[in-house]
Design an enzyme around this catalytic site. Structure first.
Site, PDB file in Angstrom:
ATOM      1  N   ASP A  61       0.865  -1.185   0.000  1.00 52.20           N
ATOM      2  CA  ASP A  61       0.000   0.000   0.000  1.00 52.20           C
ATOM      3  C   ASP A  61       0.899   1.232   0.000  1.00 52.20           C
ATOM      4  OD1 ASP A  61      -2.299   1.585   0.150  1.00 52.20           O
ATOM      5  OD2 ASP A  61      -2.646   1.223   2.284  1.00 52.20           O
ATOM      6  N   TYR A 100      -5.025   4.311   0.480  1.00 49.18           N
ATOM      7  CA  TYR A 100      -6.027   3.390  -0.072  1.00 49.18           C
ATOM      8  C   TYR A 100      -5.599   2.838  -1.429  1.00 49.18           C
ATOM      9  CZ  TYR A 100      -8.703   5.917   3.499  1.00 49.18           C
ATOM     10  OH  TYR A 100      -9.121   6.511   4.665  1.00 49.18           O
ATOM     11  N   HIS A 101      -4.355   2.338  -1.477  1.00 49.22           N
ATOM     12  CA  HIS A 101      -3.828   1.739  -2.702  1.00 49.22           C
ATOM     13  C   HIS A 101      -3.359   0.305  -2.455  1.00 49.22           C
ATOM     14  CE1 HIS A 101      -2.595   6.122  -3.980  1.00 49.22           C
ATOM     15  NE2 HIS A 101      -3.893   5.925  -4.017  1.00 49.22           N
ATOM     16  N   PRO A 102      -4.199  -0.568  -1.880  1.00 46.16           N
ATOM     17  CA  PRO A 102      -3.734  -1.941  -1.634  1.00 46.16           C
ATOM     18  C   PRO A 102      -3.583  -2.715  -2.933  1.00 46.16           C
ATOM     19  CG  PRO A 102      -6.070  -1.773  -1.159  1.00 46.16           C
ATOM     20  CD  PRO A 102      -5.601  -0.379  -1.463  1.00 46.16           C
TER      21      PRO A 102
END
Length: 553
Positions: free
Chosen positions: A294, A468-470
């Site tokens: 992330d 919020y970049h998994p």
């Protein structure tokens, strides 16, 4: 939202990649497609109005409501992990920031075993998907489904941020999604005619107008596998369990959280973990759920000495006026996500391409819309792009309705701490430039007294947030690599008729926001699924700073 019980291709998830695949797989009319989506409609201003972006992010109606286990290196904080549970998936609740990623990101994928995914290979797919308004000629697509624009940029703080970067000695760029990512420049948005231009608006709605595409509302419980071949998807809808049959292939595009969960529930994953949960092992793939990555970010906030920020628009009456203007005309402050200036810079000499990203915002506020500073202010969201920390997604139980266990191990690697301290000090340097002299008040966060490494680490531990970049939990790589989950054509290794295509297959996280690379993944995967030859490779050479060995700027 009812559909036929079988199709050639069954796609789980209507998000960034899933919608793109539904559009491309059905394009020539020769194949039928069913898209399974648990979430409901994306209609209404809370999703379609760009400035309302923080609202659906917090709503159980639109978000799966995942959160991490207590993060051991962040004082056991539990962080939200939003994923879209709605038509369009996370593209319907994201910040609408459009970033392709750096050319070297994709070259690294190929080096890690994702053959055919170099920048030269993926650039034609980025061009195919884009309808760029204002991008660099020759580097951008101009007739694709995904509209990409720049904001109105009326607030003078946006220009001050770019000018401050230039004054600090950094590059500027006309288009970070073109030949030159490095530098300060205008941020790009997936907004069109004042509306959120999600994957649903760009791809899924046009696809659903075709007779060979249907949308089925239901909760995907598991992939049905007969022998070693995926033949369908078991879903629950209206209290009933039924199977949607796939004549050719099942394609999982359910997010970097739900895609590995579905594989494990279906018997594909780390054998010992599946046995612990009482799940029969169909394909032992130890990489399923591993490699979770992330981006983290901090909000560096500064008070403003002039009343020109969005702070004056946070009251009920101004919000009502903004909402009315948007509802009737799709114009005004409601028609932007307010991320209109950006930067990609390198942290040190010897770093070949950017490893720090900035979003600039003319208000001091949290991303989720909470805890606005009680004053006019502005802020930079800043964070390192290539953390060495890795986490995992595992099953809590064999119950499909149970939320998975999510452990990012944020800040596990000591380099992450040094990188973040550098980000804070660099942002202070940029905010200290002459361009901000007319606007700069006191530092709100971290605050002028927070100076030592120890004090900065305390601030990071307490305030760092997920961007919020998994991604990365079904890693793409060589078929003979035991930790690969899919091969370079997105086929799940060890099971026929099954692919995964979404951000979970990224070998390593890309520079910037992930919506763009996720859509590109769906575009490219569609050609692999149809057995088409890939688009011809590009021979365009991206810009690399000639001073990268000597300087960070």
């Amino acid at each position: 939202m009812t559909g036929r019980p079988e199709a050639d291709f069954v796609i789980i998830g209507s998000g960034s990649a899933g919608s793109a695949m539904a559009y491309r797989l059905s394009e020539d009319g020769r194949h039928s497609v069913i898209v399974i989506e648990y979430g409901g409609t994306d209609a209404g201003p809370l999703i379609q109005m760009p400035a309302a972006l923080s609202i659906p992010l917090n709503m159980p109606r639109y978000d799966w409501g995942f959160q991490t286990e207590p993060e051991p290196h962040l004082g056991s904080r539990v962080l939200a992990t939003p994923r879209g549970k709605v038509i369009g998936g996370s593209s319907s609740i994201n910040g609408m920031v459009y970033v392709r990623g750096h050319a070297r990101d994709f070259d690294h994928w190929a080096e890690q075993g994702a053959a055919g995914w170099t920048y030269a290979d993926v650039l034609p797919y980025f061009k195919r998907m884009e309808h760029s308004h204002g991008g660099e000629a020759g580097w951008r697509g101009t007739d694709g489904p995904l509209h990409v624009q720049r904001g109105a940029r009326k607030n003078p703080l946006f220009q001050a941020f770019i000018e401050a970067g230039r004054e600090a000695g950094f590059e500027t760029t006309e288009d970070y999604n073109g030949s030159k990512q490095e530098g300060f420049g205008w941020m790009e948005q997936t907004i069109h005619k004042g509306r959120r231009w999600s994957a649903a608006n760009a791809y899924l709605r046009p696809a659903l107008k075709r007779s060979n595409v249907s949308l089925v509302k239901g909760f995907a419980r598991r992939i049905v596998i007969e022998g070693k071949r995926a033949t369908g998807v078991e879903i629950e809808a209206g209290g009933h369990v039924r199977t949607i049959r796939a004549r050719r292939e099942v394609i999982v595009a359910a997010s970097s959280i739900n895609s590995p969960k579905l594989l494990m529930l279906s018997g594909i994953g780390p054998a010992a973990h599946l046995k612990e949960q009482g799940i029969a092992v169909i394909a032992g793939r130890p990489g399923v759920g591993r490699n979770l990555q992330d981006h983290l970010e901090l909000y560096i906030q500064q008070a403003a000495t002039q009343p020109i920020t969005l702070y004056s628009k946070l009251g009920l009456f101004p919000k009502a006026l903004i909402g009315a203007q948007w509802l009737f005309f799709k114009t005004g402050l409601g028609a932007s996500n307010h991320f209109e200036a950006a930067a990609f810079v390198r942290s040190n000499a010897g770093v070949a391409y950017p490893d720090i990203q900035y979003h600039f915002l003319p208000v001091a506020i949290r991303y989720d819309g909470k805890a606005a500073a009680k004053t006019h202010g502005f802020q930079a969201h800043v964070g390192p792009m290539r953390s060495k920390s890795r986490g995992s997604v595992t099953l809590r139980s064999a119950d499909p309705k149970a939320k998975p266990l999510i452990r990012f191990n944020y800040m596990e690697h000591p380099d992450d701490w040094a990188d973040f301290r550098h980000c804070i000090r660099l942002t202070r340097e940029i905010f200290g430039q002459a361009a901000f002299d007319p606007y700069r008040g006191v530092e709100i966060a971290p605050g002028a007294t927070v100076q030592s490494d120890e004090a900065l680490d305390d601030f990071i531990r307490e305030h760092v947030e997920s961007a919020y970049h998994p991604c990365g939990t079904c890693r793409m790589g060589r078929a003979d690599d035991p930790f690969s989950v899919v091969d370079p054509e997105c086929r799940v290794i060890g099971v026929e008729g099954l692919r995964v295509a979404d951000s979970s297959i990224f070998p390593r996280i890309t520079n910037g926001n992930l919506n763009g690379p996720s859509i590109m993944t769906g575009e490219k995967a569609a050609d692999h699924i149809l057995g088409k030859p890939p688009l011809p490779s590009s021979n365009q050479e991206p810009w690399i700073n000639p001073r990268w060995r000597e300087s960070d700027r």
